[in-house]
Scaffold this motif. Sequence first.
Motif, PDB file in Angstrom:
ATOM      1  N   TYR A 122       2.414   1.707  -3.439  1.00 40.00           N
ATOM      2  CA  TYR A 122       1.550   1.921  -4.596  1.00 40.00           C
ATOM      3  C   TYR A 122       0.552   3.051  -4.416  1.00 40.00           C
ATOM      4  N   PHE A 123       0.185   3.378  -3.195  1.00 37.52           N
ATOM      5  CA  PHE A 123      -0.922   4.313  -3.050  1.00 37.52           C
ATOM      6  C   PHE A 123      -0.546   5.595  -2.326  1.00 37.52           C
ATOM      7  N   ASP A 124       0.634   5.630  -1.718  1.00 36.33           N
ATOM      8  CA  ASP A 124       0.987   6.857  -1.019  1.00 36.33           C
ATOM      9  C   ASP A 124       1.655   7.833  -1.974  1.00 36.33           C
ATOM     10  N   GLU A 125       1.661   9.119  -1.555  1.00 39.95           N
ATOM     11  CA  GLU A 125       2.319  10.137  -2.376  1.00 39.95           C
ATOM     12  C   GLU A 125       3.818   9.841  -2.422  1.00 39.95           C
ATOM     13  N   LYS A 166       0.843  -1.205   0.000  1.00 39.76           N
ATOM     14  CA  LYS A 166       0.000   0.000   0.000  1.00 39.76           C
ATOM     15  C   LYS A 166       0.873   1.247   0.000  1.00 39.76           C
TER      16      LYS A 166
END
Lengths: 487, 679
Positions: A434-437, A431
């Motif tokens: 792939y999904f954090d800034e 996560k």
Amino acid sequence: MDFAASLGLVAPEILLSVSGLVLLLVSAWAGDKASRAICIVGVAVLAVCAVLVVPALCGGAMGTDTVAFDGQLKADAFSAFAKLLIYAAAAVALIVAPAYFERVGAMRAEYGVLILFAVVGMGIMVSATDLLALYIGLELNSLAAYVLASFLRTDGRSAEAGLKYFVLGALASGILLFGMSLVYGFTGTTGFDGIRAALSGELSMGALFGLIFVLAGLAFKISAVPFHMWTPDVYEGAPTPVTTFFATAPKVAALALAMRVTLDAFGSQEIAWQQVIIFAALASIVVGALGAIGQVNIKRLLAYSSINNVGFLLIGLAAGTPQGAAAMLVYLVIYVAMTVGGFVAVLMMKDADGVPVEGIADLAGLSRTRPVLALCMAAVMFSLAGIPPLFGFWGKFVVFQAAVNAGMVPLAAIGIAASVIGAFYYIKIVKVMYFDEPADTVKGISDWAHWALLAIAALFISPLGYLLTKVLGALADNAATALFFAA
Amino acid sequence: MSSILIIVFGPLLAAIIAGLGNRAIGNVPAKILTTGALFLSCALSWPIFLSFVAGTAEASVVPVLKWVQSGTLTFDWALRVDTLTAIMLVVITSVSALVHLYSWGYMDEDPDQPRFFAYLSLFTFAMLMLVTADNLVQMFFGWEGVGLASYLLIGFWFKKPSACAAAIKAFVVNRVGDLGFMLGIFGTYLVFQTTSIPEILAAAPGMAGSTIGFLGMRLDTMTVLCLLLFIGAMGKSAQLGLHTWLPDAMEGPTPVSALIHAATMVTAGVFMVCRLSPMFQTSDTAMMVVTYVGAATCFFAATIGTTQWDIKRVIAYSTCSQLGYMFFAAGVGAYGAAMFHLFTHAFFKALLFLGAGSVIHAMHHEQDMRYYGALRKQIPLTFWVMMAGTLAITGVGVMGVFGFAGFYSKDAILEAAFASGSEHGQLAFFLGVVAALLTSFYSWRLMFLTFWGQPRWADSEHIQHAVHGHHEDLDEEASHSEHNSHAHHGGDDGTAGYHPHESPWVMLLPLLILSVGAVFAGYVFIHAFIEDAGFWKGAIFYNEHLMHAMHEVPLWVKLSPGVVMLAGLLIAWNSYIRNPKLPAAFVAQFRQLHAFLYNKWYFDELYNFLFVRPAFWLGRVLWKQGDIGIIDRFGPNGAAWAVAQGSRYAQKVQSGYLYSYALVMLLGLVAAVSWVMVR
């Protein structure tokens, strides 16, 4: 069996020892300039040794033909299996080291030599069929490992790791030795065959104490709960190539040793150690998973992950069957591949100046800056979590299958339930990537050797790995059969 | 390839392409595709219908696909075309095609047009599946399909909370009916061992008089089955008790109201009763219930229609009331009359709805008739088509010469009810006549309030919004051209300076075509539907005796609909043209009666109290106490809490101090030794 035949059986250990000594002389004369060359030669020596043990593994060597030095060592298919794995892991540790140490000017010629000596020790550990051989192998490995842990002498964390490892290792060795002496005292022999024969029937209290103490000493080596406390600190503090080594080769050696001791020497008293192993297995799974949650350092997280994995491996041991042993060996292969993949990926994470990046927060948005690296890391994480179709699932599957077939359904059920906790922190890494800034920290570039290792590991744990299940299963069965042959 | 396949599956194909293509294919291609498919279906349907009228066609079944084969349960996808289906085909495809075309204008400013047209076509497909069904399961597929499309279209403007609530209400109330329908289907299969409609109808008379165990009682088999099926019909056709969703469904766009909630879907219940008429014919009890429910709905809905202010709600209650007529016609055995009224009603009711839509369009989405008035001169074409619709619904006509559509069909129903001779038939006749009076009253009331009198839209928020929005636009560009703004300051004439204008031709053309239907549909087709036994060819139960008796009724019976129509017109004229203060005085006099009617007999309040609130209470208990309190607390949340606690503890133990590590090791060793010792 004559002495010459015995020497032939321990040819890999002899080759490794001689190479180690020669390389030690080379390092003494050539100094640190030769360190890279020593590593390369070391890899070559390991490759030759691997070739030497392959026939024993593929041929399923077992029985009296494999016994060396009057029952001190046994060069059977089981030890060959473990040795191959150890050689591969040691080779990885040699390949990734120069790039890491040279940046801080800490590459010493002794690194390769120490790894080779540790491998010799581990080779003896996995083939030992006598308490004394066992202890010599263990200590040879440990002494090399203590030095390796503090290899970055100027780095406080590395020194602390080495010291902690040494002190607690000494304590564990003491416990182990005490156990051995008790076993010897109550059975009158140090050979595994003799111990098994002496222990059949009613188990005396003294021998039982000896058994538990021996197991405790071994549990330290494999970092099973509650003898795991050193692991996170040492893994975090030690230089990353060394951590890679610790997390793979000695784990294999110590587990193989534990299998030989429990299933061979104490094979007739399964009832005595089984519950202890079950407890250690479940405790390792749970504590490993709980400890990993909330970690901010990726190496520390992988340390807990290795504790967690040892728990799953011990489930196979608790089964106490050839199927369980074979399942453990399969799991070990996959575990080594996953761990190598994970640590190589960590080694490849460097900032613009080449300084290693270890914080999980620094991995944020890695998928956008380094997509291939992030993909491999994600594959490793999903595989560690045991999510199909990645190969890590297969390892867990065979182990649980062995436990169920041995009638240990509750154990398997609890293990599966606890693996859910593990999935949380593995997938959390994915996560973050792939999904954090994007944190934009990881910028450094890596050489082809790292990429090659990562590619091999990633391919192995990818669904393509299932192509290997048959051959892997056959070899593991060979090894497990050899292990149980005497019993 | 049979044309029926194109008729049925063309709209489905168009719906799929327009729906999935959506923005990718754009507004205009989506509209052309769906509308084109419907006009094609329509063009192919009329020849089929006319060949049945001419008596040249025979009933046929076109197999499509195998569906289910499981033991004795076997049914296929098959399209059945007979007289009954042919009538429905022209009704559905004609109204749907015109509504599609009308929506080009009405939905012109909507940002989601492909979705709207895809839903419309999807609805049409489902409705066609329903009417062509050869077995009960396929009918149920269509039945649920139209329910789904209706739900999607009522909630089309899903950003409006009231639209979402109405959509859910329609769906939930229909579930009640659908449960009955499903039980009916199950029961029918249980009794007849087949779901094929022709086989069931052939076997039904043989089952009359047998009994079946239901809810622990022994009941007449056919009565139970018919009543269960009729509950389904009540839900879909908004009959008394399950009618509450229909007025709320007016939250959907007006073309939807015209297509689904007036002309087609709501008549599915009537269609189903007619399709299964040989089955209903075997149970007098069921027929009596159908008659009572139909008559009661017919009267009840008409009373409410007299008091509503929202133009669409008036027409919605009118629809409800007209559906009641159809049901009691079916209940007394005059299935032909029921289908005839269904047929004519589709035209004039779609016309009234679309006309109302045109008015609403002209009045900037103002739907309250109190803010209309004197629109006759502003939107003359809309006025004239609405007039045609009103003449049709109130049943204007001269016996033996010519009448508007409703004149023939409504008279046929009332005569049949009287001629049936039964007690419930008589009651239905009287209620029907009273309802005809009320129908005339509320229809003319609508016309007078909308098109006569003085303009009253100055106080409408919608109009004010439109005028001011417009005005501000003008300020920027035309502040110097004073002559432009004088039109916006004439507030004293009740117009607030707003002048409604006629709708575009894409909206007017469907209105004109439908008004042709509203004017002539009765005159042209009365012979086929009512007097010609050969027309039906066994598609419905044809009661020869009743059809003859219809013509023998006393003259006062034949005249009564015309008389009450005139009476209603006079009352409306007196109340809204001659003496506009009269309604207010009446309301003041009979405050409670008015409140009772205005609040729709308090059905919503009653259901709210009986069902909605207990359901919410139960749901909330299960949610708060059951789900959150027990399952979440001890399940996911509890596990997560335990893991978090354990993690915190594990990290606390990991202090970094050597001695604590050594202590843990030794404690572990001691524990292990103690365990194996005491074991």
